[in-house]
Scaffold this active site. Structure first.
Site, PDB file in Angstrom:
ATOM      1  NE  ARG A  79     -17.169  22.093  -7.626  1.00 38.65           N
ATOM      2  CZ  ARG A  79     -17.319  21.107  -8.510  1.00 38.65           C
ATOM      3  NH1 ARG A  79     -16.671  21.129  -9.668  1.00 38.65           N
ATOM      4  NH2 ARG A  79     -18.126  20.110  -8.262  1.00 38.65           N
ATOM      5  CG  HIS A 123     -16.501  15.299  -7.266  1.00 37.69           C
ATOM      6  ND1 HIS A 123     -16.345  16.575  -7.773  1.00 37.69           N
ATOM      7  CD2 HIS A 123     -16.242  14.462  -8.295  1.00 37.69           C
ATOM      8  CE1 HIS A 123     -15.992  16.498  -9.056  1.00 37.69           C
ATOM      9  NE2 HIS A 123     -15.916  15.234  -9.397  1.00 37.69           N
ATOM     10  CD  GLU A 168     -19.733  16.310 -13.688  1.00 27.64           C
ATOM     11  OE1 GLU A 168     -19.464  15.112 -13.812  1.00 27.64           O
ATOM     12  OE2 GLU A 168     -19.093  17.200 -14.268  1.00 27.64           O
ATOM     13  CG  ASN A 296     -19.196  20.700 -13.540  1.00 26.68           C
ATOM     14  OD1 ASN A 296     -19.046  21.801 -13.015  1.00 26.68           O
ATOM     15  ND2 ASN A 296     -19.005  19.572 -12.882  1.00 26.68           N
ATOM     16  CE1 TYR A 298     -14.142  19.383 -18.308  1.00 27.00           C
ATOM     17  CE2 TYR A 298     -16.318  19.021 -17.365  1.00 27.00           C
ATOM     18  CZ  TYR A 298     -14.966  19.225 -17.201  1.00 27.00           C
ATOM     19  OH  TYR A 298     -14.435  19.276 -15.934  1.00 27.00           O
ATOM     20  CD  GLU A 355     -15.931  19.451 -12.768  1.00 28.81           C
ATOM     21  OE1 GLU A 355     -15.800  18.799 -13.819  1.00 28.81           O
ATOM     22  OE2 GLU A 355     -16.243  18.938 -11.672  1.00 28.81           O
TER      23      GLU A 355
END
Ligand code: IFM
Length: 451
Positions: A79, A123, A168, A296, A298, A355
């Site tokens: 990606r 991005h 995002e 994504n 985290y 991600e």
């Protein structure tokens, strides 16, 4: 087989992820125009150590070697993002062919290596010239974005099957237009601009979906959101309500328009004086059917009730325990809960973790190795969470580790290393970290220790 073992379908996609400004460098080469991140990073005090993406990991020149490294990682997909200012140096008008050619060669190289390209169209590196006209706050940016997407998808659509319209939206609109810690650096402290920028981004997304489908036959089109699992800090009804508000702010404000064609009512009420201008038909446009949702993940967020700004009345509460170098809590259970929730609450056709990864303070040994056992452990536990989520019904089809290599971590500059490949920024030498070797085992389907 036990439930905590890693078990993934045969056709599961294992990849790594990057973004143009974070790795490419070569910011003035082959006709690329300046982006908002060039401007922002050159502004004193905005990025740690005054770092910029001018050289980054020099991927613009080293992409062939980087593809070889991906092969060594047994990655089946990659990606990456396209830098809009390489295609249209001032945002629109005449195509900059050398910019387009760069990505065309990259795609060919990936396909030759048996690696499936996943293209992110935005991005965060907006052409500076568009920011000068108002950036994501100007309604006309929707047309500019769609024209850019049309050009890229016409050029690559014969070879690229997976397309991500945006990365995002919450991050670039809130950090860029409210908190001032990302480009373009507006520090208004009020939600108005973030919500307007989000709305334009979402209309642009919805308008782009059919354009990509027309130019890339058989394409799968999606969008990537930064989502979190949110817990209340206590069982007090006030904290539970605060957690719900934060979920509305971070997760549902971004999920509901895509899958339900409306911003969530409770949050519309909260934001009432800050709401964006919505034109007739916008919500239908935004809800264009997509093939997958990119997630994504985290960390989780723990929230308590507290009087504060813009009516959200909450604060996030730091937790004890294990954290990464970003100060983010390590909480794999949150990934499990999030993926299962998405599969249950929204009509998602497919999910990809686009991600997941961690920054740690890596050290190169005198023998030239990077023994990043904390990152190996972080990844292993998150892979296990994903595996469990699949077993419990989440339609997860692939997993991209952030990141292929160390890179420019936005306002943190080069201080924070997320790569499974180490970059020596003095020499541009690449060293596969232990986490890279671990990833290679998993991607090859080899059971890992502990399974
Ligand atoms: O580096 C970023 C990436 O650009 C977007 N998602 C989060 C990563 C780590 O902060």
């Amino acid at each position: 087989m036990e439930r905590n073992q890693l078990q993934f379908p045969q056709d599961f996609i294992w990849g790594t992820a990057t973004a143009s400004y974070q790795i490419e460098g070569a910011v003035s080469e082959d006709g690329r125009g300046p982006s908002i991140w060039d401007t922002f990073s050159q502004t004193p005090g905005k990025v740690k150590n005054g770092d910029t993406g001018a050289v980054a990991a020099d991927h613009y020149h080293r992409w062939r070697d980087d593809i070889q490294l991906m092969k060594r990682l047994n990655a089946s997909a990659y990606r990456f993002s396209i830098a809009w200012p390489r295609i249209f140096p001032t945002g629109r008008g005449q195509v900059n062919q050398p910019g387009l050619d760069f990505y065309s060669r990259l795609v060919d190289g990936l396909l030759e290596a048996g690696i499936t390209p996943f293209v992110t169209l935005y991005h965060w590196d907006l052409p500076q010239a568009l920011e000068d006209e108002g950036g994501w706050l100007r309604r006309g940016i929707v047309d500019d974005y769609v024209a850019y997407v049309d050009t890229v998808s016409r050029a690559l659509g014969d070879r690229v099957k997976y397309w991500i319209t945006f990365n995002e939206p919450w991050v670039f609109t809130w950090l860029g237009y409210v908190f001032g810690i990302h480009a373009p650096g507006h520090a208004t402290g009020l939600p108005t601009r973030a919500l307007q920028a989000t709305h334009h981004c979402y209309v642009a997304h919805g308008r782009a979906v059919p354009v990509i489908r027309a130019n890339a036959p058989g394409a799968e089109v999606g969008i990537t959101l930064n989502l979190s699992h949110i817990d209340p800090a206590s069982n007090r009804p006030e904290d539970i309500a605060a957690a719900r508000r934060y979920d509305g702010h971070l997760n549902r404000w971004y999920l509901d328009p895509l899958f339900r064609g409306a911003y969530p009512e409770d949050m519309v009420e909260h934001y009432r004086e800050f709401l964006p201008e919505i034109e007739p038909g916008d919500m239908e446009t935004i809800a264009a059917a997509i093939d997958f949702l990119g997630v994504n993940y985290y960390s989780r967020t723990v929230v308590a009730d507290e009087p504060d700004q813009f009516g959200l009345k909450l604060k996030t509460v730091p937790q004890e325990g294990e954290h990464t170098a970003m100060g983010w809590e390590v909480y794999p259970e949150g990934l499990y809960r999030l993926l299962v929730r998405l599969g249950r609450e929204y009509p998602v056709r497919a999910l990809y973790v686009t991600e997941n990864g961690a920054a740690y303070d890596d050290v190169v040994t005198p023998e030239g190795h990077v023994h990043d056992e904390q990152r190996v452990s972080y990844l292993h536990r998150h892979f296990a969470a994903a595996s469990r989520a699949i077993a419990d019904g989440a339609p997860l089809k692939g997993y991209f580790v952030w990141s292929l290599m160390d890179n420019f971590e936005w306002a943190e500059g080069y201080d924070k290393r997320f790569g499974i490949i180490y970059i020596d920024y003095q020499t541009q030498e690449r060293i596969i970290k232990d986490s890279g070797y671990y990833f290679a085992q998993i991607a090859a389907g080899v059971p890992s220790p502990g399974d």
